[in-house]
Enzyme design. Structure first.
Site, PDB file in Angstrom:
ATOM      1  N   ASP A  20       0.814  -1.217   0.000  1.00 56.93           N
ATOM      2  CA  ASP A  20       0.000   0.000   0.000  1.00 56.93           C
ATOM      3  C   ASP A  20       0.847   1.266   0.000  1.00 56.93           C
ATOM      4  O   ASP A  20       0.684   2.139  -0.855  1.00 56.93           O
ATOM      5  CB  ASP A  20      -0.939   0.020   1.217  1.00 56.93           C
ATOM      6  CG  ASP A  20      -2.000  -1.065   1.155  1.00 56.93           C
ATOM      7  OD1 ASP A  20      -2.321  -1.497   0.033  1.00 56.93           O
ATOM      8  OD2 ASP A  20      -2.494  -1.472   2.212  1.00 56.93           O
ATOM      9  N   ARG A 100      -1.385   1.231  16.629  1.00 56.98           N
ATOM     10  CA  ARG A 100      -1.726   2.361  15.774  1.00 56.98           C
ATOM     11  C   ARG A 100      -1.707   3.711  16.503  1.00 56.98           C
ATOM     12  O   ARG A 100      -1.180   4.691  15.965  1.00 56.98           O
ATOM     13  CB  ARG A 100      -3.095   2.147  15.114  1.00 56.98           C
ATOM     14  CG  ARG A 100      -3.172   0.934  14.191  1.00 56.98           C
ATOM     15  CD  ARG A 100      -2.006   0.865  13.252  1.00 56.98           C
ATOM     16  NE  ARG A 100      -2.115  -0.191  12.259  1.00 56.98           N
ATOM     17  CZ  ARG A 100      -1.106  -0.880  11.788  1.00 56.98           C
ATOM     18  NH1 ARG A 100       0.121  -0.655  12.244  1.00 56.98           N
ATOM     19  NH2 ARG A 100      -1.273  -1.813  10.871  1.00 56.98           N
ATOM     20  N   ASP A 129      -8.145   0.164  11.055  1.00 53.80           N
ATOM     21  CA  ASP A 129      -6.962   0.997  11.254  1.00 53.80           C
ATOM     22  C   ASP A 129      -7.170   2.448  10.851  1.00 53.80           C
ATOM     23  O   ASP A 129      -6.572   3.355  11.432  1.00 53.80           O
ATOM     24  CB  ASP A 129      -5.762   0.410  10.503  1.00 53.80           C
ATOM     25  CG  ASP A 129      -5.136  -0.759  11.239  1.00 53.80           C
ATOM     26  OD1 ASP A 129      -5.413  -0.922  12.434  1.00 53.80           O
ATOM     27  OD2 ASP A 129      -4.366  -1.511  10.616  1.00 53.80           O
ATOM     28  N   SER A 181      -2.495 -10.224   3.720  1.00 55.50           N
ATOM     29  CA  SER A 181      -2.388  -8.941   4.409  1.00 55.50           C
ATOM     30  C   SER A 181      -1.869  -9.228   5.811  1.00 55.50           C
ATOM     31  O   SER A 181      -2.515  -9.942   6.584  1.00 55.50           O
ATOM     32  CB  SER A 181      -3.757  -8.251   4.468  1.00 55.50           C
ATOM     33  OG  SER A 181      -3.668  -7.051   5.200  1.00 55.50           O
TER      34      SER A 181
END
Length: 408
Positions: A20, A100, A129, A181
């Site tokens: 990404d 995060r 996220d 992922s």
């Protein structure tokens, strides 16, 4: 106004070097004409950080920050969550969830330092996220612009991204065949996508596991470990004092070798859908188990039971990205108070995916062998239980008598 119609001069990107974010750097420059500063938060993902600077600069970033957040991550996020006993939906030990907020906080600090006018991330519009990053950004920079390419760009799948990367000569560390992922940090490794998207498929653990082995491949001999806690904080392993980061690393190795901490679950995402994933949390599973055992002898009944209610709410708060909120801080204050007497040693037996208690001691133990014994004692009059039962059962008895009167 469409997001890409806004003008930004300098954008800080949460950068991992994966698919990404490798694609996002040139995409941001093409669509905004902006400078892109990449920021990688080191929360213990290890070798994933190697070669990151070269990759970031090669794909168009003006510079890369690699921020070592591991110690802060463990001491201020992992351990407080473990002390709370927070487990999302009874299985997930929140490995991605609490990583995060600390990364996003550092993104804001660097964005302010660099004079950036926006922060970008590579989270999809279907995931959790995006919420975790953006709530943290709002907490520390409420006026900061936020760019989330997955919501606006023309690429609709990871396959589209791979094709985009190939067309733009962007090197990426995966292929279409290995396109799981994943998210890795010191605490855990998650796996999603491909064959895991269908809940009927059994995970191919020999193929996906990286932090350890499956229980079937674990040794036939049990491994014993003893953890020492002081006020709910793990401080030593087998009598040897260890830094909190090293302690988790060591437990990861021991747990991984014994097939510990492998979770396959279908969870309820914050955005409303169900998602299937496999999580590896070998050291974390051991820590949670040991800490929970110690609380059994160190906490009084009412505190222990109420804390279980707090644990569920705490897990939801962490999962939902609400770390920087008054409620999380208030619950942490409660949890910290409960940990004053959670001091002692816990011995565990690790065997083929199982964590089995093998004894515990504490100077603050509330367990009294003299009171609990089935043998003769001088501290408990068993006749006292008769009056207790009469009072405790009074509502049941009264209802039964009145029902008889009414001919029920």
């Amino acid at each position: 106004m469409n997001q890409t119609e806004k003008k930004y001069k300098k954008v800080v990107l949460a950068y991992s070097g994966g698919l990404d974010t490798s694609v996002i750097i040139p995409w941001l420059k093409d669509n905004y004409g902006c400078e892109v500063i990449a920021v990688a938060g080191d929360v213990g993902q290890g070798k994933e950080l190697s070669g990151l600077e070269e990759r970031a600069l090669k794909t168009g970033a003006s510079k890369l920050y690699i921020e070592d957040l591991t110690k802060e991550f463990v001491d201020e996020y992992i351990i407080p969550t473990m002390q709370a006993g927070a487990v999302y939906e009874g299985k997930y030990l929140l490995g991605t969830s609490f990583a995060r907020p600390i990364i996003a906080k550092r993104l804001v600090e660097i964005a302010k330092k660099e004079g950036a006018d926006a922060i970008a991330h590579g989270c999809t519009g279907k995931g959790n996220d995006q919420v975790r990053f953006e709530l943290a950004i709002k907490a520390f920079a409420p006026e900061m612009g936020i760019i989330a390419p997955w919501r606006t760009w023309e690429l609709k799948s990871r396959e589209d991204e791979i094709e985009y990367a190939e067309k733009h000569n962007i090197e990426i560390p995966l292929t279409k065949e290995t396109n799981y992922s994943k998210d890795k940090n010191l605490w855990h490794l998650s796996h999603e996508g491909l064959d895991l998207e269908d809940p009927k498929n059994e995970p191919d653990y020999d193929k996906i596991l990286e932090m350890g082995v499956s229980p079937e491949k674990a040794p036939d001999k049990a491994t014993y470990v003893t953890l020492t806690f002081v006020k709910g904080v793990p401080v030593a392993l087998d009598g040897k004092e260890l830094d909190s980061v090293e302690l988790i690393k060591t437990l990861n190795k021991l747990g991984g070798e014994n097939g510990i901490g492998i979770i396959d679950m279908v969870e309820n995402r914050l955005v409303g859908m169900k998602s299937r994933g496999v999580y590896e949390t070998p050291g974390g599973a051991i820590l949670y188990h040991a800490h929970g055992m110690l609380e059994e002898i160190c906490l009084d009944k009412e505190t222990q039971h109420y804390k279980a209610l707090v644990a569920q709410k705490f897990s939801e708060i962490v999962y939902n990205g609400q770390w920087y909120t008054p409620l999380r801080e208030a619950l942490s204050a409660f949890v910290e108070s409960t940990q004053k007497t959670v001091t002692g040693d816990v011995k565990l037996k690790l065997y083929k995916g199982n964590i089995i208690g093998a004894g515990m001691t504490s100077p603050y133990s509330l367990y009294s062998e003299e009171v609990a014994t089935f043998g003769e004692d001088n501290v408990y009059d068993q006749m006292d239980s008769q009056g207790f039962i009469n009072l405790f059962g009074l509502p049941i008895k009264v209802k039964a008598l009145l029902d008889e009167k009414r001919g029920k």
